[in-house]
Design an enzyme around this catalytic site. Structure first.
Site, PDB file in Angstrom:
ATOM      1  N   HIS A   1     -25.623  22.699 -11.958  1.00 40.25           N
ATOM      2  CA  HIS A   1     -24.318  22.887 -12.586  1.00 40.25           C
ATOM      3  C   HIS A   1     -24.312  24.275 -13.228  1.00 40.25           C
ATOM      4  O   HIS A   1     -25.213  24.603 -14.008  1.00 40.25           O
ATOM      5  CB  HIS A   1     -24.088  21.857 -13.694  1.00 40.25           C
ATOM      6  CG  HIS A   1     -24.120  20.421 -13.259  1.00 40.25           C
ATOM      7  ND1 HIS A   1     -22.987  19.649 -13.176  1.00 40.25           N
ATOM      8  CD2 HIS A   1     -25.144  19.617 -12.889  1.00 40.25           C
ATOM      9  CE1 HIS A   1     -23.314  18.426 -12.786  1.00 40.25           C
ATOM     10  NE2 HIS A   1     -24.625  18.375 -12.614  1.00 40.25           N
TER      11      HIS A   1
ATOM     12  N   GLY B   1     -29.174  11.290 -16.022  1.00 39.01           N
ATOM     13  CA  GLY B   1     -27.794  11.052 -15.585  1.00 39.01           C
ATOM     14  C   GLY B   1     -27.480  11.575 -14.199  1.00 39.01           C
ATOM     15  O   GLY B   1     -26.309  11.817 -13.886  1.00 39.01           O
ATOM     16  N   GLN B   2     -28.495  11.740 -13.355  1.00 38.38           N
ATOM     17  CA  GLN B   2     -28.204  12.197 -11.983  1.00 38.38           C
ATOM     18  C   GLN B   2     -27.415  11.115 -11.248  1.00 38.38           C
ATOM     19  O   GLN B   2     -27.805   9.944 -11.232  1.00 38.38           O
ATOM     20  CB  GLN B   2     -29.511  12.501 -11.218  1.00 38.38           C
ATOM     21  CG  GLN B   2     -29.244  13.063  -9.821  1.00 38.38           C
ATOM     22  CD  GLN B   2     -30.516  13.454  -9.069  1.00 38.38           C
ATOM     23  OE1 GLN B   2     -31.635  13.248  -9.571  1.00 38.38           O
ATOM     24  NE2 GLN B   2     -30.350  14.006  -7.885  1.00 38.38           N
TER      25      GLN B   2
ATOM     26  N   ASN C   1     -29.855  17.759 -13.453  1.00 32.45           N
ATOM     27  CA  ASN C   1     -30.198  16.416 -13.904  1.00 32.45           C
ATOM     28  C   ASN C   1     -31.109  15.774 -12.860  1.00 32.45           C
ATOM     29  O   ASN C   1     -30.768  15.739 -11.681  1.00 32.45           O
ATOM     30  CB  ASN C   1     -28.926  15.572 -14.078  1.00 32.45           C
ATOM     31  CG  ASN C   1     -28.040  16.124 -15.185  1.00 32.45           C
ATOM     32  OD1 ASN C   1     -28.526  16.505 -16.249  1.00 32.45           O
ATOM     33  ND2 ASN C   1     -26.731  16.171 -14.946  1.00 32.45           N
TER      34      ASN C   1
ATOM     35  N   ASP D   1     -16.839  21.440  -9.663  1.00 30.50           N
ATOM     36  CA  ASP D   1     -17.099  20.019  -9.935  1.00 30.50           C
ATOM     37  C   ASP D   1     -15.762  19.290  -9.983  1.00 30.50           C
ATOM     38  O   ASP D   1     -14.785  19.785 -10.563  1.00 30.50           O
ATOM     39  CB  ASP D   1     -17.845  19.874 -11.258  1.00 30.50           C
ATOM     40  CG  ASP D   1     -18.461  18.495 -11.415  1.00 30.50           C
ATOM     41  OD1 ASP D   1     -19.699  18.392 -11.446  1.00 30.50           O
ATOM     42  OD2 ASP D   1     -17.703  17.498 -11.505  1.00 30.50           O
ATOM     43  N   ILE D   2     -15.704  18.107  -9.374  1.00 28.32           N
ATOM     44  CA  ILE D   2     -14.461  17.324  -9.305  1.00 28.32           C
ATOM     45  C   ILE D   2     -14.028  16.855 -10.700  1.00 28.32           C
ATOM     46  O   ILE D   2     -12.854  16.571 -10.925  1.00 28.32           O
ATOM     47  CB  ILE D   2     -14.649  16.136  -8.333  1.00 28.32           C
ATOM     48  CG1 ILE D   2     -13.328  15.655  -7.772  1.00 28.32           C
ATOM     49  CG2 ILE D   2     -15.405  14.984  -8.961  1.00 28.32           C
ATOM     50  CD1 ILE D   2     -13.460  14.722  -6.576  1.00 28.32           C
TER      51      ILE D   2
ATOM     52  N   HIS E   1     -28.679  19.682  -7.027  1.00 24.14           N
ATOM     53  CA  HIS E   1     -27.587  20.608  -7.358  1.00 24.14           C
ATOM     54  C   HIS E   1     -27.801  21.154  -8.758  1.00 24.14           C
ATOM     55  O   HIS E   1     -28.430  20.523  -9.607  1.00 24.14           O
ATOM     56  CB  HIS E   1     -26.227  19.910  -7.252  1.00 24.14           C
ATOM     57  CG  HIS E   1     -26.144  18.634  -8.027  1.00 24.14           C
ATOM     58  ND1 HIS E   1     -26.641  17.441  -7.544  1.00 24.14           N
ATOM     59  CD2 HIS E   1     -25.638  18.356  -9.257  1.00 24.14           C
ATOM     60  CE1 HIS E   1     -26.445  16.491  -8.440  1.00 24.14           C
ATOM     61  NE2 HIS E   1     -25.849  17.015  -9.497  1.00 24.14           N
TER      62      HIS E   1
END
Ligand code: 5GP
Ligand code: ZN
Length: 114
Positions: free
Chosen positions: A102, A93-94, A87, A30-31, A100
């Site tokens: 996490h 909070g998508q 999400n 994740d960035i 995807h």
């Protein structure tokens, strides 16, 4: 999907450090990590969200779950445990509308989540 960031990562148009890849899926950090280990697992197929899954996606998502489990074990993450988060939609909070999961590990997580 032309304007999907994650489809662009799948096609290697946007760079990401690919940590895992199969014909089914890829994984990359994740960035903006929220845990010492924070990896995103995505199917290569563009599916907008959990809500948009159909029975045709059974194998893709089933395989993805097993790939996450095997990857986590390859990193010994099962020893202390880890959390998988999906999400779906606004209240959850998508922010990226390519489904995807996490993979979060390396610290303790609260329950219930915030
Ligand atoms: P969501 O909020 O939709 O569940 O998760 C989307 C995640 O994608 C966020 O944690 C965000 O930091 C991450 N993200 C957004 N854009 C990029 C990107 O271009 N590269 C990577 N590696 N992660 C991204
Ligand atoms: Zn996509």
């Amino acid at each position: 999907m032309i304007d999907c960031i994650f489809c662009k990562i799948v096609k290697k148009i946007i760079p990401a450090k690919i940590l895992f890849e199969s014909e089914n899926s890829i994984a990359f950090p994740d960035i903006s990590p929220t845990a010492p280990t924070h990896i995103l697992f995505i199917p290569k197929k563009h599916i907008e969200s959990l809500d948009k899954l159909s029975i045709d996606d059974e194998k893709i998502i089933g395989k993805l779950m097993i790939e996450i489990s095997e990857f986590a074990r390859s990193q010994s993450l099962e020893k202390n445990g880890y959390r998988i988060v999906n999400n779906m939609g606004k209240d959850a909070g998508q922010t990226v509308f390519h489904i995807h999961f996490h993979l979060l590990a390396g610290r303790e997580f609260n329950w219930p989540p915030g």
